[in-house]
Design an enzyme around this catalytic site. Structure first.
Site, PDB file in Angstrom:
ATOM      1  N   SER A 123       0.834  -1.198   0.000  1.00 39.12           N
ATOM      2  CA  SER A 123       0.000   0.000   0.000  1.00 39.12           C
ATOM      3  C   SER A 123       0.869   1.248   0.000  1.00 39.12           C
ATOM      4  O   SER A 123       1.968   1.252   0.563  1.00 39.12           O
ATOM      5  CB  SER A 123      -0.852  -0.007   1.273  1.00 39.12           C
ATOM      6  OG  SER A 123      -1.454   1.246   1.484  1.00 39.12           O
ATOM      7  N   TYR A 153      -2.066  -0.830  11.140  1.00 37.29           N
ATOM      8  CA  TYR A 153      -2.284  -1.358   9.782  1.00 37.29           C
ATOM      9  C   TYR A 153      -1.064  -1.058   8.906  1.00 37.29           C
ATOM     10  O   TYR A 153      -0.522  -1.934   8.234  1.00 37.29           O
ATOM     11  CB  TYR A 153      -3.557  -0.771   9.154  1.00 37.29           C
ATOM     12  CG  TYR A 153      -3.634  -1.053   7.669  1.00 37.29           C
ATOM     13  CD1 TYR A 153      -3.924  -2.334   7.212  1.00 37.29           C
ATOM     14  CD2 TYR A 153      -3.378  -0.057   6.722  1.00 37.29           C
ATOM     15  CE1 TYR A 153      -3.958  -2.612   5.843  1.00 37.29           C
ATOM     16  CE2 TYR A 153      -3.409  -0.319   5.369  1.00 37.29           C
ATOM     17  CZ  TYR A 153      -3.705  -1.601   4.928  1.00 37.29           C
ATOM     18  OH  TYR A 153      -3.726  -1.871   3.578  1.00 37.29           O
ATOM     19  N   LYS A 164       1.995  -3.554   6.965  1.00 39.74           N
ATOM     20  CA  LYS A 164       2.451  -3.537   5.559  1.00 39.74           C
ATOM     21  C   LYS A 164       3.967  -3.332   5.489  1.00 39.74           C
ATOM     22  O   LYS A 164       4.653  -4.002   4.728  1.00 39.74           O
ATOM     23  CB  LYS A 164       1.729  -2.447   4.758  1.00 39.74           C
ATOM     24  CG  LYS A 164       0.243  -2.719   4.509  1.00 39.74           C
ATOM     25  CD  LYS A 164      -0.002  -3.907   3.592  1.00 39.74           C
ATOM     26  CE  LYS A 164      -1.481  -4.246   3.500  1.00 39.74           C
ATOM     27  NZ  LYS A 164      -1.780  -5.549   2.939  1.00 39.74           N
TER      28      LYS A 164
HETATM   29  P1  NAD Z   1     -11.001  -6.753   1.267  1.00 39.34           P
HETATM   30  O1  NAD Z   1     -11.223  -6.736   2.725  1.00 39.34           O
HETATM   31  O2  NAD Z   1     -12.138  -6.473   0.351  1.00 39.34           O
HETATM   32  O3  NAD Z   1     -10.340  -8.151   0.828  1.00 39.34           O
HETATM   33  C1  NAD Z   1      -9.538  -8.920   1.693  1.00 39.34           C
HETATM   34  C2  NAD Z   1     -10.114 -10.324   1.698  1.00 39.34           C
HETATM   35  O4  NAD Z   1      -9.302 -11.147   2.539  1.00 39.34           O
HETATM   36  C3  NAD Z   1     -11.539 -10.381   2.260  1.00 39.34           C
HETATM   37  O5  NAD Z   1     -12.357 -11.110   1.377  1.00 39.34           O
HETATM   38  C4  NAD Z   1     -11.382 -11.114   3.600  1.00 39.34           C
HETATM   39  O6  NAD Z   1     -12.523 -11.892   3.911  1.00 39.34           O
HETATM   40  C5  NAD Z   1     -10.145 -11.954   3.325  1.00 39.34           C
HETATM   41  N1  NAD Z   1      -9.355 -12.310   4.517  1.00 39.34           N
HETATM   42  C6  NAD Z   1      -8.895 -11.487   5.495  1.00 39.34           C
HETATM   43  N2  NAD Z   1      -8.181 -12.197   6.394  1.00 39.34           N
HETATM   44  C7  NAD Z   1      -8.178 -13.490   5.967  1.00 39.34           C
HETATM   45  C8  NAD Z   1      -7.596 -14.687   6.454  1.00 39.34           C
HETATM   46  N3  NAD Z   1      -6.885 -14.718   7.581  1.00 39.34           N
HETATM   47  N4  NAD Z   1      -7.784 -15.840   5.755  1.00 39.34           N
HETATM   48  C9  NAD Z   1      -8.515 -15.837   4.604  1.00 39.34           C
HETATM   49  N5  NAD Z   1      -9.083 -14.719   4.094  1.00 39.34           N
HETATM   50  C10 NAD Z   1      -8.908 -13.561   4.763  1.00 39.34           C
HETATM   51  O7  NAD Z   1      -9.797  -5.737   0.971  1.00 39.34           O
HETATM   52  P2  NAD Z   1      -9.235  -5.235  -0.435  1.00 39.34           P
HETATM   53  O8  NAD Z   1      -9.551  -3.790  -0.553  1.00 39.34           O
HETATM   54  O9  NAD Z   1      -9.599  -6.165  -1.503  1.00 39.34           O
HETATM   55  O10 NAD Z   1      -7.678  -5.333  -0.114  1.00 39.34           O
HETATM   56  C11 NAD Z   1      -6.883  -6.441  -0.517  1.00 39.34           C
HETATM   57  C12 NAD Z   1      -5.464  -6.210  -0.055  1.00 39.34           C
HETATM   58  O11 NAD Z   1      -4.986  -4.986  -0.593  1.00 39.34           O
HETATM   59  C13 NAD Z   1      -5.301  -6.090   1.457  1.00 39.34           C
HETATM   60  O12 NAD Z   1      -4.085  -6.707   1.804  1.00 39.34           O
HETATM   61  C14 NAD Z   1      -5.223  -4.602   1.692  1.00 39.34           C
HETATM   62  O13 NAD Z   1      -4.496  -4.291   2.854  1.00 39.34           O
HETATM   63  C15 NAD Z   1      -4.490  -4.160   0.446  1.00 39.34           C
HETATM   64  N6  NAD Z   1      -4.742  -2.739   0.096  1.00 39.34           N
HETATM   65  C16 NAD Z   1      -6.014  -2.297  -0.074  1.00 39.34           C
HETATM   66  C17 NAD Z   1      -6.237  -0.955  -0.415  1.00 39.34           C
HETATM   67  C18 NAD Z   1      -7.628  -0.403  -0.572  1.00 39.34           C
HETATM   68  O14 NAD Z   1      -7.787   0.813  -0.500  1.00 39.34           O
HETATM   69  N7  NAD Z   1      -8.646  -1.214  -0.809  1.00 39.34           N
HETATM   70  C19 NAD Z   1      -5.143  -0.098  -0.596  1.00 39.34           C
HETATM   71  C20 NAD Z   1      -3.862  -0.605  -0.429  1.00 39.34           C
HETATM   72  C21 NAD Z   1      -3.664  -1.931  -0.091  1.00 39.34           C
HETATM   73  C1  WQD Z   2      -9.238   9.987   0.792  1.00 35.33           C
HETATM   74  C2  WQD Z   2      -9.393  11.484   1.032  1.00 35.33           C
HETATM   75  C3  WQD Z   2      -9.682  12.071   3.345  1.00 35.33           C
HETATM   76  C4  WQD Z   2     -13.551  10.061   3.830  1.00 35.33           C
HETATM   77  C5  WQD Z   2      -6.803   4.906   2.965  1.00 35.33           C
HETATM   78  C6  WQD Z   2      -5.792   4.202   3.832  1.00 35.33           C
HETATM   79  C7  WQD Z   2      -4.649   3.711   2.988  1.00 35.33           C
HETATM   80  C8  WQD Z   2      -5.146   2.852   1.820  1.00 35.33           C
HETATM   81  C9  WQD Z   2      -6.240   3.521   1.065  1.00 35.33           C
HETATM   82  C10 WQD Z   2      -5.054   0.540   2.414  1.00 35.33           C
HETATM   83  C11 WQD Z   2      -8.624  12.013   2.240  1.00 35.33           C
HETATM   84  C12 WQD Z   2     -10.935  12.404   2.548  1.00 35.33           C
HETATM   85  C13 WQD Z   2     -12.362  10.558   3.328  1.00 35.33           C
HETATM   86  C14 WQD Z   2     -14.588  10.965   4.173  1.00 35.33           C
HETATM   87  C15 WQD Z   2     -13.185  12.795   3.466  1.00 35.33           C
HETATM   88  N1  WQD Z   2      -5.706   1.610   2.259  1.00 35.33           N
HETATM   89  N2  WQD Z   2     -12.180  11.893   3.147  1.00 35.33           N
HETATM   90  N3  WQD Z   2     -14.361  12.296   3.960  1.00 35.33           N
HETATM   91  O1  WQD Z   2      -6.925   7.972   3.670  1.00 35.33           O
HETATM   92  O2  WQD Z   2      -6.019   8.252   1.323  1.00 35.33           O
HETATM   93  O3  WQD Z   2      -6.179   5.999   2.312  1.00 35.33           O
HETATM   94  O4  WQD Z   2      -7.264   3.965   1.962  1.00 35.33           O
HETATM   95  O5  WQD Z   2      -3.866   0.358   2.346  1.00 35.33           O
HETATM   96  O6  WQD Z   2      -3.808   2.975   3.833  1.00 35.33           O
HETATM   97  O7  WQD Z   2      -5.316   5.105   4.813  1.00 35.33           O
HETATM   98  O8  WQD Z   2      -8.235   7.146   1.653  1.00 35.33           O
HETATM   99  O9  WQD Z   2     -10.603   7.241   0.966  1.00 35.33           O
HETATM  100  O10 WQD Z   2     -10.049   7.307   3.434  1.00 35.33           O
HETATM  101  O11 WQD Z   2      -9.518   9.283   2.000  1.00 35.33           O
HETATM  102  O12 WQD Z   2     -13.046  13.995   3.302  1.00 35.33           O
HETATM  103  O13 WQD Z   2     -15.664  10.574   4.646  1.00 35.33           O
HETATM  104  O14 WQD Z   2     -10.777  11.749   1.312  1.00 35.33           O
HETATM  105  O15 WQD Z   2      -9.438  13.044   4.311  1.00 35.33           O
HETATM  106  O16 WQD Z   2      -8.179  13.298   1.913  1.00 35.33           O
HETATM  107  P1  WQD Z   2      -6.797   7.457   2.318  1.00 35.33           P
HETATM  108  P2  WQD Z   2      -9.684   7.675   2.039  1.00 35.33           P
END
Ligand code: NAD
Ligand code: WQD
Length: 336
Positions: A124, A148, A152
Site C-alpha cells: 500500500s 495497519y 504492511k
Molecule cells: P477486502 O477486505 O475487500 O479483501 C480482503 C479479503 O481477505 C476479504 O475477502 C477477507 O474476507 C479476506 N481475509 C482477510 N483475512 C483473511 C484470512 N486470515 N484468511 C482468509 N481470508 C482472509 O480488501 P481489499 O480492498 O480487496 O484489499 C486487498 C489487499 O490490498 C489487502 O491486503 C489490503 O491491505 C491491500 N490494500 C487495499 C487498499 C484499498 O484501499 N482497498 C489499498 C492498499 C492496499
Molecule cells: C481519501 C481522502 C480524506 C472520507 C486509505 C488508507 C490507505 C489505503 C487507502 C489501504 C482524504 C478524505 C475521506 C470521508 C473525506 N488503504 N475523506 N471524507 O486515507 O487516502 O487511504 O485507503 O492500504 O492505507 O489510509 O483514503 O478514501 O479514506 O480518504 O473527506 O468521509 O478523502 O481526508 O483526503 P486514504 P480515504
C-alpha cells in the site's frame, strides 16, 4: 498450473480474478469471508462463465493451507488476505498483527514446504508514511503511523528478507494507491461493512440515500482547493496491473517493488464535482476538521511499472465515478 488468490473474494481480489481468467490463467480462491460475502463467487461465475475452485477458511490455519497445496498444482500466490481498516487497527492492534503478519508467515512457510516460491503481495502507498513528498518513488524510505501501516511495512520487509535468503524466491510488492470504481458489469464492487471509512464508498452511499451527507475532512490543506489530494486508480486498471506483475514475477528472481497508481492526484472537492457531473446526482457535504493521520497530498510516480511491467492506468476519473455509481445503484446493500 493455478494461481492461488488469498483473500480472492474481497474487493481487489475479485476484480483480479476476472482479469487473470481473461488472460488465460487458472485461478483458485481461498477466503474466510471475514470481510466479504459468498455471493461474490456467484457474481464471478456470471462474469467469467467459470466455477472458480474455492476454499473457505483462514490462512492462519496451516493444516487447511497445506491441504490446498497438496490438492492443487499451484504455480504462484497473489496474497490479498489481510485486515485493512486503519481506525480499527489503532483500537485492536493485536487483531491486525495476528491476521496480517502471522497469516503471511504461515502462508510463506506452507509455500516453502511445497516449493512454491512465487508471490505477488498487496502492499500500500501507506508505507510511504507522512514525510515523503509526492510524486512518490519506490526507493523512498518506508514508515507508518498506525498498526495497519506497520503490518504492511513489516510484511514487505519479511518478504524481501525471504527472497534475499533463498534465491529461488520471486517476490513482487505492489503498492496500491487509492483503488475505487467497480467492474463495468456492476456485478462486483466494494462492499464495506457498516459506515464506510473511505471517500468513494461514502459518496456513493450518500448518493443512494443511505447516508445524509458527506463530511469533508479539512479544507485548509496546502492544495489547490484546500481539500486532500489522492491518486485514485480504477480497480480494473489495478487488477490488470496484477496480471502483468504476475507474468513478470514468474520469470524473475529476488524481489521488486512497483507503485500502482495513475501518477495524478485529485482533491476531495474535485472528486465530488466529478461524481455529480458524471451521474447527475447531488452530493450534499459539510466541511469538518482534518482527520487524524491524514496528509495533504499523496500520488505515485508510476513510471517504474510502466517501464518494467508495460502497465499504465487507462481509465479516467469519469470512468471511475460512473462505474462506482453503477455498482452502488444496482446493489444498494452491497452483496446482501
Ligand atoms: P477486502 O477486505 O475487500 O479483501 C480482503 C479479503 O481477505 C476479504 O475477502 C477477507 O474476507 C479476506 N481475509 C482477510 N483475512 C483473511 C484470512 N486470515 N484468511 C482468509 N481470508 C482472509 O480488501 P481489499 O480492498 O480487496 O484489499 C486487498 C489487499 O490490498 C489487502 O491486503 C489490503 O491491505 C491491500 N490494500 C487495499 C487498499 C484499498 O484501499 N482497498 C489499498 C492498499 C492496499
Ligand atoms: C481519501 C481522502 C480524506 C472520507 C486509505 C488508507 C490507505 C489505503 C487507502 C489501504 C482524504 C478524505 C475521506 C470521508 C473525506 N488503504 N475523506 N471524507 O486515507 O487516502 O487511504 O485507503 O492500504 O492505507 O489510509 O483514503 O478514501 O479514506 O480518504 O473527506 O468521509 O478523502 O481526508 O483526503 P486514504 P480515504
Amino acid at each position: 498450473m493455478s494461481i492461488l488468490l488469498t483473500g480472492g473474494a474481497g474487493y481487489i481480489g475479485s476484480h483480479t480474478a476476472v482479469e487473470l481468467i481473461t488472460a488465460g490463467f487458472e485461478v483458485i480462491i481461498v477466503d474466510d469471508f471475514s470481510n466479504s460475502s459468498p455471493e461474490v463467487l456467484n457474481r464471478l461465475k456470471t462474469i467469467t462463465g467459470q466455477n472458480i475452485p474455492f476454499y473457505e477458511g483462514t490462512i492462519l490455519d496451516k493444516t487447511f493451507l497445506n491441504n490446498i497445496f497438496y490438492e492443487n498444482d499451484i504455480e504462484a500466490v497473489i496474497h490479498f488476505a489481510a485486515f485493512k481498516a486503519v481506525g480499527e487497527s489503532v483500537e485492536q492492534p493485536l487483531k491486525y498483527y495476528k491476521n496480517n503478519i502471522t497469516g503471511t508467515i504461515t502462508l510463506l512457510e506452507v509455500m516453502n514446504a511445497h516449493k512454491v516460491k512465487n508471490i505477488v503481495f498487496s502492499s500500500s502507498a501507506t508505507v510511504y508514511g507522512i514525510n515523503n513528498i509526492s510524486p512518490l518513488t519506490e526507493e523512498l524510505p518506508t514508515s507508518a503511523t498506525n498498526p495497519y501501516g506497520y503490518t504492511k511495512v513489516m510484511m514487505e520487509q519479511i518478504l524481501i528478507d525471504v527472497a534475499k535468503a533463498d534465491p529461488e524466491w520471486s517476490v513482487t510488492l505492489l503498492r496500491y494507491f487509492n483503488p475505487i470504481g467497480a467492474h463495468e458489469s456492476g456485478l462486483i464492487g466494494e462492499a464495506p461493512n457498516g459506515v464506510p471509512n473511505n471517500l468513494v464508498p461514502y459518496i456513493t452511499q450518500v448518493a443512494v440515500g443511505k447516508l445524509k451527507e458527506l463530511s469533508i475532512f479539512g479544507d485548509d490543506y496546502n492544495t489547490l482547493d484546500g481539500t486532500g489530494v489522492r491518486d485514485y486508480i480504477h480497480i480494473v486498471d489495478l487488477a490488470k496491473g496484477h496480471v502483468l506483475a504476475l507474468k513478470q514475477n514468474l520469470g524473475a528472481q529476488g524481489s521488486d517493488i512497483f507503485n500502482l497508481g495513475t501518477g495524478k492526484g485529485y482533491s476531495v472537492l474535485e472528486l465530488v464535482k466529478a461524481f455529480e457531473a458524471e451521474n447527475h446526482v447531488a452530493i450534499p457535504y459539510v466541511i469538518k476538521p482534518r482527520r487524524a493521520g491524514d496528509i495533504a497530498t499523496c500520488y505515485a510516480d508510476a513510471s517504474k511499472a510502466n517501464k518494467k511491467l508495460g502497465w499504465k492506468a487507462q481509465k479516467t476519473l469519469q470512468d471511475m465515478m460512473r462505474d462506482s455509481w453503477r455498482w452502488q445503484s444496482q446493489n444498494p446493500n452491497g452483496y446482501q
